[in-house]
Design a protein around this motif. Structure first.
Motif, PDB file in Angstrom:
ATOM      1  N   CYS A  25       0.855  -1.184   0.000  1.00 44.81           N
ATOM      2  CA  CYS A  25       0.000   0.000   0.000  1.00 44.81           C
ATOM      3  C   CYS A  25       0.891   1.234   0.000  1.00 44.81           C
ATOM      4  O   CYS A  25       1.788   1.359   0.827  1.00 44.81           O
ATOM      5  CB  CYS A  25      -0.918   0.009   1.225  1.00 44.81           C
ATOM      6  N   ARG A  27      -0.674   4.468  -0.370  1.00 40.96           N
ATOM      7  CA  ARG A  27      -1.671   5.533  -0.381  1.00 40.96           C
ATOM      8  C   ARG A  27      -1.319   6.698   0.546  1.00 40.96           C
ATOM      9  O   ARG A  27      -1.980   7.715   0.535  1.00 40.96           O
ATOM     10  CB  ARG A  27      -3.029   4.978  -0.015  1.00 40.96           C
ATOM     11  N   ASN A 118      -6.341   3.489   4.102  1.00 33.94           N
ATOM     12  CA  ASN A 118      -6.653   2.193   3.495  1.00 33.94           C
ATOM     13  C   ASN A 118      -6.722   1.131   4.589  1.00 33.94           C
ATOM     14  O   ASN A 118      -5.929   0.191   4.601  1.00 33.94           O
ATOM     15  CB  ASN A 118      -5.580   1.860   2.456  1.00 33.94           C
TER      16      ASN A 118
END
Length: 140
Positions: A25, A27, A118
């Protein structure tokens, strides 16, 4: 002719359908990865561990390719005898329910003010469902 005003192009990251299936991830500034512990595969007698001998050494790997590397068994055992242990390996496929898996953050202390953007990414596979579905049928 008058000049047309230009529009600023804004790029947004595509939101995946199942964020918990992602392996990394990016983000936010934390940068998280899913990792697995190959030594736990041996301890738990995982049915997907394979071994082969080559060049006078025994190597182990994962038939499901949760991790792609093949590890020298002697070096793994020597590292496990140390205080820090062998450690984790980056997952290349979604960890299986029997895998010892964790989320590893690349940068500590860079969390967002509003929390993780997330949160579903941190959902790791479990050996059994985390919820029950109960259906009430008419007439029963």
């Amino acid at each position: 002719m008058a000049a047309q005003p230009q529009r600023a192009e804004v790029r947004t990251a595509a939101i995946p359908l199942r964020p918990q299936d992602e392996l990394e991830c990016r983000r936010c500034n934390v940068h998280c990865d899913k990792v697995v512990y190959p030594s736990a595969c041996l301890e738990g007698a995982c049915p997907f561990v394979y071994a082969f001998e080559e060049f006078g050494h025994t190597y182990i790997g994962c038939m499901q390719k949760v991790y792609e590397v093949e590890i020298d068994l002697e070096m793994l055992r020597a590292a496990e005898a140390q205080k820090a242990g062998f450690g984790a390996i980056l997952a290349r496929r979604r960890p299986l329910p029997m895998c010892k898996a964790e989320i590893e953050s690349t940068y500590e202390g860079r969390s967002e003010d509003l929390g993780c953007p997330n949160p579903e990414f941190s959902e790791l596979p479990l050996g059994e469902p985390t919820f029950k579905v109960i259906a009430l049928l008419p007439g029963s």
